[in-house]
Design an enzyme around this catalytic site. Structure first.
Site, PDB file in Angstrom:
ATOM      1  N   HIS A  94       0.847  -1.203   0.000  1.00 16.14           N
ATOM      2  CA  HIS A  94       0.000   0.000   0.000  1.00 16.14           C
ATOM      3  C   HIS A  94       0.878   1.248   0.000  1.00 16.14           C
ATOM      4  O   HIS A  94       2.106   1.174   0.122  1.00 16.14           O
ATOM      5  CB  HIS A  94      -0.959   0.003   1.198  1.00 16.14           C
ATOM      6  N   CYS A 120       3.311  -4.554   6.734  1.00 18.15           N
ATOM      7  CA  CYS A 120       2.941  -4.365   5.327  1.00 18.15           C
ATOM      8  C   CYS A 120       4.126  -3.789   4.538  1.00 18.15           C
ATOM      9  O   CYS A 120       5.164  -3.462   5.108  1.00 18.15           O
ATOM     10  CB  CYS A 120       1.745  -3.425   5.224  1.00 18.15           C
TER      11      CYS A 120
END
Length: 432
Positions: free
Chosen positions: A384, A408
């Site tokens: 992301h 992430c």
């Protein structure tokens, strides 16, 4: 014709002999293990019986002989002694409170236990509180930080309202828990820490920190042992090992363990598919994908497949996400995106994954951060954008090129949008 028949018979006979030899080795190994366990259990029963009868010389002789003669059981022996004497110490503490046993007899018993070199600081503290001639010297910083000195403890004698035995009972669970933690006996340590009531706020807070460290250390050791199995291509064993972790320490649905099992399963399937397709070429694959760094020079020698025209490779060393385009052994580097992966303790998982789902925005209340243009590669792990505040108006951390995330993979906004727009579900992702 006769020569061919004879060769076949000779081959069959060799295979049969090999099979018999393997069975013999298995039988011998099983028999040896059974004998070792049987002998060890008998010796421990003799020890328990001797110690319970106050035949201390016989008891310690049995333990010393077992330590010397049964190397394979030394760790088990230490754990069994720790558990056994912990039970005795708990009984002793209750006896102090109820005055069922004289201090002289208790001290004598504790000195016998000390000969076995278990319980360490917790035992020393208890002896020192009862025997004025014994000097208590803590052996670990954790004990020094979390307990007052013996002089301070004895100072409570000046207060008629304060009973030393009450202090010992209150502190004992924490002391024994720390001792078990230092011995890496995490289940026992957690069981002690959980006994400390919230009413003893300082001890309770210390215990909660130790419980978190028990869980962290246990998980780190568990994953490290699994990595060793994976490195030797024992994928099924690694999956079984990870699936049987101690749920008294970690939650039965621990996300990190589940993600690791998923990763190993995918890598096992990948390996098996390769062996079926290239039965005479497992040496090339043994060092492929997850086991070595992928470069433009070697990627087309590793027989890496992807269901889509793209392959995503994330190098944790380079903190860079590489996008390859093409097909098996015909990959061309298309793009590279500077990235930031998980911080220590929150590492981005290694393994072989696939893209599965996407959206334009998410926000994590836990971290008060969100990300734009995310695609999932496993569980809650995503590619992301750099993290934004809740209103999506401000980037809260512009770090790239070094670990900075909660697990992430962070990217520039335009890079995360490119992956969001172009990389289809099912695309293979390799992280190492």
């Amino acid at each position: 014709m006769n020569t061919t028949t004879n060769n076949k018979k000779s081959t069959n006979l060799s295979l049969f002999r090999f099979f018999i030899i393997c069975l013999l080795f298995i039988f011998l190994a099983f028999g040896a293990n059974t004998y070792v366990n049987y002998n060890y259990n008998n010796k421990m029963n003799e020890f328990y019986s001797a110690f319970n009868k106050y035949d201390f010389d016989t008891a310690i002789s049995i333990v010393n002989n077992t330590r010397e003669s049964n190397i394979l059981k030394r760790n088990q022996l230490n754990k069994d002694l720790n558990l056994y004497f912990t039970g005795i110490v708990n009984t002793v503490i209750k006896s102090i409170q109820s005055e069922e046993i004289s201090d002289e007899n208790i001290i004598s018993l504790l000195y016998e236990i000390k000969k076995y070199d278990v319980l360490n600081d917790s035992l020393d503290k208890l002896i020192a509180s009862l025997d004025s001639n014994y000097v208590y010297k803590p052996t670990s910083e954790s004990t020094i930080e979390n307990y007052s000195s013996i002089d301070d403890t004895k100072a409570t004698d000046n207060d008629p309202e304060e009973d030393l035995s009450t202090n010992l009972i209150k502190d004992d669970s924490l002391s024994l828990g720390i001792s078990s933690f230092n011995d890496k006996d995490y289940p026992t340590a957690i069981s002690y820490f959980n006994k400390i009531p919230k009413s003893s706020l300082d001890d309770f807070n210390v215990a909660q920190d130790y419980i978190l460290n028990c869980q962290k250390n246990y998980k780190t050791d568990l994953l490290a042992d699994a990595e060793e199995l994976i490195a030797n291509k024992y994928y099924t064993d690694a999956i079984a090992f990870l699936s049987s972790y101690d749920t008294s320490i970690l939650s039965s649905n621990d996300k990190d363990i589940a993600n690791k099992i998923n990763s190993v399963e995918m890598f096992r399937d990948e390996y098996n598919d390769h062996i079926q397709s290239y039965p005479n070429d497992n040496s090339a694959y043994a060092s492929a994908a997850i086991l070595q760094t992928i470069t433009t020079d070697n990627i087309n020698t590793l027989n890496i497949e992807s269901p889509t025209p793209y392959l995503v490779y994330l190098s944790l060393t380079d903190q860079t996400t590489y996008i390859y385009e093409g097909s098996t052994n015909n990959w061309t580097l298309s793009k590279s995106f500077l990235s930031s992966t998980g911080l220590p303790g929150k590492e981005t998982p290694k393994g072989i994954f696939s893209i599965s789902g996407r959206d334009e925005w998410f926000f994590a209340q836990e971290f008060q951060q969100g990300g734009k243009y995310w695609v999932r590669f496993m569980g809650d792990y995503l590619f992301h954008s750099l993290p934004f505040n809740e209103t999506q108006s401000t980037i809260v951390d512009e770090t790239l090129g070094v670990p900075a995330s909660h697990g992430c993979v962070r990217l520039e906004i335009e890079d995360s949008k490119w992956i969001y727009d172009n990389i289809d579900d099912g695309t293979k992702v390799i992280i190492n």
